[in-house]
Design an enzyme around this catalytic site. Structure first.
Site, PDB file in Angstrom:
ATOM      1  N   GLN A 171       0.813  -1.217   0.000  1.00  0.00           N
ATOM      2  CA  GLN A 171       0.000   0.000   0.000  1.00  0.00           C
ATOM      3  C   GLN A 171       0.845   1.265   0.000  1.00  0.00           C
ATOM      4  O   GLN A 171       0.333   2.353  -0.254  1.00  0.00           O
ATOM      5  CB  GLN A 171      -0.919   0.005   1.222  1.00  0.00           C
ATOM      6  CG  GLN A 171      -0.176   0.210   2.539  1.00  0.00           C
ATOM      7  CD  GLN A 171      -1.064   0.088   3.748  1.00  0.00           C
ATOM      8  OE1 GLN A 171      -1.529  -1.009   4.060  1.00  0.00           O
ATOM      9  NE2 GLN A 171      -1.311   1.214   4.427  1.00  0.00           N
ATOM     10  N   CYS A 221      -5.197   0.557   3.965  1.00  0.00           N
ATOM     11  CA  CYS A 221      -5.148  -0.861   4.305  1.00  0.00           C
ATOM     12  C   CYS A 221      -6.519  -1.512   4.190  1.00  0.00           C
ATOM     13  O   CYS A 221      -6.652  -2.686   3.827  1.00  0.00           O
ATOM     14  CB  CYS A 221      -4.594  -1.043   5.708  1.00  0.00           C
ATOM     15  SG  CYS A 221      -5.460  -0.055   6.969  1.00  0.00           S
ATOM     16  N   HIS A 224      -5.600  -0.723  11.821  1.00  0.00           N
ATOM     17  CA  HIS A 224      -5.044  -1.321  10.614  1.00  0.00           C
ATOM     18  C   HIS A 224      -5.968  -2.451  10.167  1.00  0.00           C
ATOM     19  O   HIS A 224      -6.736  -2.999  10.965  1.00  0.00           O
ATOM     20  CB  HIS A 224      -3.640  -1.854  10.900  1.00  0.00           C
ATOM     21  CG  HIS A 224      -2.899  -2.347   9.703  1.00  0.00           C
ATOM     22  ND1 HIS A 224      -2.775  -1.625   8.539  1.00  0.00           N
ATOM     23  CD2 HIS A 224      -2.234  -3.523   9.479  1.00  0.00           C
ATOM     24  CE1 HIS A 224      -2.066  -2.319   7.660  1.00  0.00           C
ATOM     25  NE2 HIS A 224      -1.736  -3.468   8.201  1.00  0.00           N
ATOM     26  N   ASN A 282      -0.624  -9.310   4.963  1.00  0.00           N
ATOM     27  CA  ASN A 282      -0.546  -7.876   5.170  1.00  0.00           C
ATOM     28  C   ASN A 282      -0.358  -7.164   3.828  1.00  0.00           C
ATOM     29  O   ASN A 282      -0.216  -7.817   2.781  1.00  0.00           O
ATOM     30  CB  ASN A 282       0.598  -7.539   6.134  1.00  0.00           C
ATOM     31  CG  ASN A 282       0.406  -6.221   6.852  1.00  0.00           C
ATOM     32  OD1 ASN A 282      -0.490  -5.445   6.523  1.00  0.00           O
ATOM     33  ND2 ASN A 282       1.249  -5.957   7.832  1.00  0.00           N
TER      34      ASN A 282
END
Length: 342
Positions: free
Chosen positions: A146, A152, A289, A310
């Site tokens: 990102q 996110c 997040h 992630n």
């Protein structure tokens, strides 16, 4: 943050100077010299160069604090390890401002598909296998990055949509996070500033689908919704479900059937410097997040874990992935979980 070549050579020379005179310096000077050398090496490894000496000194002081934590945790031989990474010259506030982007609002939890939790019956939970890794089944797209856009939430939602699309249709697609950044409006989502996965799912449903990464490429910044780029739909969903609050058994039942989106507290220094093993470390419960749970299992020492995808690139964690302790709501992982339907 402007970064030029000036200070790296200066710091490297200082580190080399101290290295040549190690036997003659006091312990505190020795520690400072060692950290100077490690900072110089970190700068070289990550291609970091600062514009001014004052900025170099500021970053070095932040780096030292992060390095002390990393060395302290690793010395304790825990179930996980930390390491220097691209975030190591950022303070906590700077890191939060640049990379955290989950916007948790109670209103956002009211938009999910009505009806009972679809994986909540006893037979569904009993049928869940002991371990699951959706990567092995070919339904997880490669790790993305990102960058310093706090979206996110868009990456988490897109990853869940990509996986359910592969599961239901057999089609592999890399979907467009940028379309979500640009086009999810009217609620609490604000592009690179913050957003919510459920709002992304709602947009995809109302929009008739989500574009591919190729058709609507990622720019790592806010943009204007481009309806021409979004005219072709690479993935579609029919709805989405919220998983019951603080219920990791329900989460496991869901993940046994498909990857899911979750909120998490990801701004802590240990979390952002994670490099491997099963994370059991210091972590808050304030969700800031968003990630995607793509599996679960149990470590050799008996510690159950979630397998997380992630969106910080492959250089973070275990090539972009993380194992985090399961069953204790670590980092608030069971407080905001949902998944798309297709």
């Amino acid at each position: 943050m402007a970064r030029l070549a000036f200070s790296f050579s200066t710091l490297l020379c200082v580190a080399m100077f101290f290295g040549l005179w190690l036997p003659m310096v006091a312990p505190r000077q020795l520690e400072e010299a060692t950290m100077s050398a490690r900072f110089a090496q970190w700068m070289a490894d990550h291609g970091v160069k600062y514009e001014r000496i004052a900025e170099t000194e500021k970053r070095f002081n932040v780096f030292k604090e992060n390095l002390k934590l990393i060395d302290s945790v690793n010395a304790e031989k825990r179930s996980y390890t930390l390491s220097l990474n691209k975030f190591s010259d950022l303070s906590l506030d700077e890191f939060r401002n640049q990379y955290m982007g989950l916007n948790v609002d109670a209103a956002g939890r009211k938009m999910a598909t009505k009806g009972p939790f679809m994986y909540g019956n006893v037979s569904a939970m009993a049928a869940a296998p002991d371990t699951m890794d959706w990567r092995a089944k070919g339904v997880v797209t490669p790790i993305k990055n990102q960058q310093n856009c706090g979206c996110c939430w868009a990456f988490s939602a897109a990853a869940a949509v990509e996986s359910i699309t592969k599961i239901k249709t057999g089609n592999s697609v890399s979907s467009s996070e940028q379309e979500l950044v640009d086009c999810v409006t009217g609620g609490i989502s604000r592009g690179c500033q913050s957003g919510l996965m459920d709002e992304a799912f709602k947009f995809i449903i109302n929009n008739g689908g989500l574009s591919s990464e190729n058709d609507y490429p990622y720019q790592a910044k806010d943009g204007t919704c481009d309806t021409q780029k979004s005219s072709s739909k690479a993935a579609t969903i029919t709805g989405f479900h919220d998983i019951p609050y603080h219920d990791e058994n329900a989460m496991l039942s869901a993940v046994a059937n498909q990857p899911i989106s979750v909120g998490i507290n990801g701004s802590g220094s240990e979390f952002r410097h994670y490099s491997g093993g099963i994370f059991t470390g210091a972590c808050g419960l304030d969700l800031d997040h968003a990630v995607t749970i793509i599996g679960y299992g149990t470590g050799d020492d008996g510690t159950p874990y979630w397998l997380i995808k992630n969106s910080w690139g492959e250089s973070w964690g275990e090539n972009g992935y993380m194992k985090i302790q399961r069953g204790v709501n670590l980092c608030g992982i069971s407080n905001l979980a949902s998944f798309p339907l297709a």
